[in-house]
Motif scaffolding. Sequence first.
Motif, PDB file in Angstrom:
ATOM      1  N   ALA A 101      40.878  34.738  29.930  1.00  0.00           N
ATOM      2  CA  ALA A 101      40.429  35.763  28.983  1.00  0.00           C
ATOM      3  C   ALA A 101      39.727  36.944  29.656  1.00  0.00           C
ATOM      4  O   ALA A 101      39.784  38.058  29.143  1.00  0.00           O
ATOM      5  CB  ALA A 101      39.486  35.134  27.951  1.00  0.00           C
ATOM      6  N   ASP A 102      39.085  36.704  30.801  1.00  0.00           N
ATOM      7  CA  ASP A 102      38.273  37.749  31.412  1.00  0.00           C
ATOM      8  C   ASP A 102      38.735  38.161  32.816  1.00  0.00           C
ATOM      9  O   ASP A 102      38.916  39.339  33.091  1.00  0.00           O
ATOM     10  CB  ASP A 102      36.808  37.286  31.494  1.00  0.00           C
ATOM     11  N   VAL A 103      38.889  37.184  33.711  1.00  0.00           N
ATOM     12  CA  VAL A 103      39.159  37.474  35.123  1.00  0.00           C
ATOM     13  C   VAL A 103      40.537  38.091  35.324  1.00  0.00           C
ATOM     14  O   VAL A 103      40.666  39.149  35.955  1.00  0.00           O
ATOM     15  CB  VAL A 103      38.989  36.208  35.998  1.00  0.00           C
ATOM     16  N   LEU A 104      41.578  37.444  34.813  1.00  0.00           N
ATOM     17  CA  LEU A 104      42.933  37.969  35.018  1.00  0.00           C
ATOM     18  C   LEU A 104      43.131  39.346  34.390  1.00  0.00           C
ATOM     19  O   LEU A 104      43.686  40.232  35.044  1.00  0.00           O
ATOM     20  CB  LEU A 104      43.977  36.973  34.523  1.00  0.00           C
ATOM     21  N   PRO A 105      42.671  39.580  33.153  1.00  0.00           N
ATOM     22  CA  PRO A 105      42.812  40.937  32.610  1.00  0.00           C
ATOM     23  C   PRO A 105      42.056  41.981  33.443  1.00  0.00           C
ATOM     24  O   PRO A 105      42.556  43.082  33.657  1.00  0.00           O
ATOM     25  CB  PRO A 105      42.226  40.826  31.198  1.00  0.00           C
ATOM     26  N   TYR A 106      40.855  41.638  33.929  1.00  0.00           N
ATOM     27  CA  TYR A 106      40.096  42.569  34.762  1.00  0.00           C
ATOM     28  C   TYR A 106      40.875  42.882  36.042  1.00  0.00           C
ATOM     29  O   TYR A 106      40.980  44.044  36.445  1.00  0.00           O
ATOM     30  CB  TYR A 106      38.721  41.994  35.099  1.00  0.00           C
ATOM     31  N   ALA A 107      41.409  41.842  36.665  1.00  0.00           N
ATOM     32  CA  ALA A 107      42.179  42.040  37.904  1.00  0.00           C
ATOM     33  C   ALA A 107      43.393  42.928  37.652  1.00  0.00           C
ATOM     34  O   ALA A 107      43.670  43.840  38.436  1.00  0.00           O
ATOM     35  CB  ALA A 107      42.606  40.688  38.471  1.00  0.00           C
ATOM     36  N   ARG A 108      44.104  42.678  36.559  1.00  0.00           N
ATOM     37  CA  ARG A 108      45.278  43.514  36.235  1.00  0.00           C
ATOM     38  C   ARG A 108      44.873  44.955  35.965  1.00  0.00           C
ATOM     39  O   ARG A 108      45.487  45.886  36.491  1.00  0.00           O
ATOM     40  CB  ARG A 108      46.018  42.938  35.027  1.00  0.00           C
ATOM     41  N   ASP A 109      43.846  45.149  35.165  1.00  0.00           N
ATOM     42  CA  ASP A 109      43.404  46.500  34.788  1.00  0.00           C
ATOM     43  C   ASP A 109      42.934  47.318  35.991  1.00  0.00           C
ATOM     44  O   ASP A 109      43.052  48.536  35.997  1.00  0.00           O
ATOM     45  CB  ASP A 109      42.278  46.444  33.759  1.00  0.00           C
ATOM     46  N   HIS A 110      42.392  46.639  37.009  1.00  0.00           N
ATOM     47  CA  HIS A 110      41.852  47.329  38.181  1.00  0.00           C
ATOM     48  C   HIS A 110      42.764  47.181  39.403  1.00  0.00           C
ATOM     49  O   HIS A 110      42.358  47.530  40.515  1.00  0.00           O
ATOM     50  CB  HIS A 110      40.443  46.815  38.482  1.00  0.00           C
ATOM     51  N   GLU A 111      43.969  46.662  39.177  1.00  0.00           N
ATOM     52  CA  GLU A 111      44.977  46.488  40.231  1.00  0.00           C
ATOM     53  C   GLU A 111      44.417  45.719  41.423  1.00  0.00           C
ATOM     54  O   GLU A 111      44.514  46.138  42.575  1.00  0.00           O
ATOM     55  CB  GLU A 111      45.548  47.833  40.649  1.00  0.00           C
ATOM     56  N   LEU A 112      43.807  44.582  41.119  1.00  0.00           N
ATOM     57  CA  LEU A 112      43.228  43.713  42.134  1.00  0.00           C
ATOM     58  C   LEU A 112      44.014  42.426  42.230  1.00  0.00           C
ATOM     59  O   LEU A 112      44.574  41.950  41.241  1.00  0.00           O
ATOM     60  CB  LEU A 112      41.769  43.376  41.786  1.00  0.00           C
ATOM     61  N   ILE A 113      44.032  41.829  43.407  1.00  0.00           N
ATOM     62  CA  ILE A 113      44.610  40.503  43.594  1.00  0.00           C
ATOM     63  C   ILE A 113      43.498  39.503  43.322  1.00  0.00           C
ATOM     64  O   ILE A 113      42.443  39.555  43.958  1.00  0.00           O
ATOM     65  CB  ILE A 113      45.144  40.325  45.028  1.00  0.00           C
ATOM     66  N   ASP A 114      43.731  38.596  42.376  1.00  0.00           N
ATOM     67  CA  ASP A 114      42.737  37.575  42.045  1.00  0.00           C
ATOM     68  C   ASP A 114      42.825  36.480  43.093  1.00  0.00           C
ATOM     69  O   ASP A 114      43.778  35.725  43.124  1.00  0.00           O
ATOM     70  CB  ASP A 114      42.999  37.027  40.645  1.00  0.00           C
ATOM     71  N   ALA A 115      41.838  36.422  43.960  1.00  0.00           N
ATOM     72  CA  ALA A 115      41.828  35.446  45.052  1.00  0.00           C
ATOM     73  C   ALA A 115      40.892  34.301  44.708  1.00  0.00           C
ATOM     74  O   ALA A 115      39.708  34.504  44.485  1.00  0.00           O
ATOM     75  CB  ALA A 115      41.395  36.118  46.348  1.00  0.00           C
ATOM     76  N   GLY A 116      41.447  33.118  44.658  1.00  0.00           N
ATOM     77  CA  GLY A 116      40.661  31.925  44.380  1.00  0.00           C
ATOM     78  C   GLY A 116      41.191  30.761  45.186  1.00  0.00           C
ATOM     79  O   GLY A 116      42.123  30.902  45.960  1.00  0.00           O
ATOM     80  N   VAL A 117      40.557  29.615  45.015  1.00  0.00           N
ATOM     81  CA  VAL A 117      40.962  28.410  45.723  1.00  0.00           C
ATOM     82  C   VAL A 117      41.655  27.495  44.727  1.00  0.00           C
ATOM     83  O   VAL A 117      41.045  27.092  43.740  1.00  0.00           O
ATOM     84  CB  VAL A 117      39.742  27.701  46.349  1.00  0.00           C
ATOM     85  N   PRO A 118      42.946  27.160  44.951  1.00  0.00           N
ATOM     86  CA  PRO A 118      43.652  26.280  44.017  1.00  0.00           C
ATOM     87  C   PRO A 118      42.911  24.957  43.843  1.00  0.00           C
ATOM     88  O   PRO A 118      42.418  24.391  44.808  1.00  0.00           O
ATOM     89  CB  PRO A 118      45.006  26.049  44.692  1.00  0.00           C
ATOM     90  N   GLY A 119      42.815  24.528  42.606  1.00  0.00           N
ATOM     91  CA  GLY A 119      42.172  23.266  42.305  1.00  0.00           C
ATOM     92  C   GLY A 119      40.691  23.388  42.009  1.00  0.00           C
ATOM     93  O   GLY A 119      40.083  22.451  41.527  1.00  0.00           O
ATOM     94  N   CYS A 120      40.083  24.536  42.296  1.00  0.00           N
ATOM     95  CA  CYS A 120      38.651  24.711  42.036  1.00  0.00           C
ATOM     96  C   CYS A 120      38.394  25.431  40.723  1.00  0.00           C
ATOM     97  O   CYS A 120      37.284  25.447  40.239  1.00  0.00           O
ATOM     98  CB  CYS A 120      38.004  25.500  43.171  1.00  0.00           C
ATOM     99  N   SER A 121      39.413  26.024  40.166  1.00  0.00           N
ATOM    100  CA  SER A 121      39.259  26.797  38.944  1.00  0.00           C
ATOM    101  C   SER A 121      39.219  25.885  37.733  1.00  0.00           C
ATOM    102  O   SER A 121      39.969  24.923  37.639  1.00  0.00           O
ATOM    103  CB  SER A 121      40.432  27.764  38.824  1.00  0.00           C
ATOM    104  N   ARG A 122      38.318  26.208  36.790  1.00  0.00           N
ATOM    105  CA  ARG A 122      38.257  25.417  35.567  1.00  0.00           C
ATOM    106  C   ARG A 122      39.590  25.430  34.838  1.00  0.00           C
ATOM    107  O   ARG A 122      40.055  24.417  34.351  1.00  0.00           O
ATOM    108  CB  ARG A 122      37.161  25.955  34.644  1.00  0.00           C
ATOM    109  N   SER A 123      40.238  26.593  34.750  1.00  0.00           N
ATOM    110  CA  SER A 123      41.491  26.656  34.003  1.00  0.00           C
ATOM    111  C   SER A 123      42.602  25.916  34.729  1.00  0.00           C
ATOM    112  O   SER A 123      43.525  25.428  34.107  1.00  0.00           O
ATOM    113  CB  SER A 123      41.907  28.106  33.750  1.00  0.00           C
ATOM    114  N   TYR A 124      42.510  25.793  36.044  1.00  0.00           N
ATOM    115  CA  TYR A 124      43.510  25.036  36.795  1.00  0.00           C
ATOM    116  C   TYR A 124      43.474  23.582  36.359  1.00  0.00           C
ATOM    117  O   TYR A 124      44.493  22.946  36.165  1.00  0.00           O
ATOM    118  CB  TYR A 124      43.243  25.146  38.301  1.00  0.00           C
TER     119      TYR A 124
END
Length: 78
Positions: free
Chosen positions: A42-65
Amino acid sequence: MSGWRFLLDENIDPKTATYLEKEGIYAEHVRDALWQGADDEADVLPYARDHELIDAGVPGCSRSYHNDRHVSASRFVW
């Protein structure tokens, strides 16, 4: 100067953004750009798209993952 622009997820040490900036790579930490505990979908991915950023995270550490197995691993950079 690099053309890459990163949004570092909250599971990455915020000091990483400072290091990348010193190396000439644009990086924002999600805690600075949004807030701690921001929802990935709801928040991180839309922000990344709107600001043309690559969302860098660690697979398996994300709550939504963990909560949604349909999250594409391709959204992660490691």
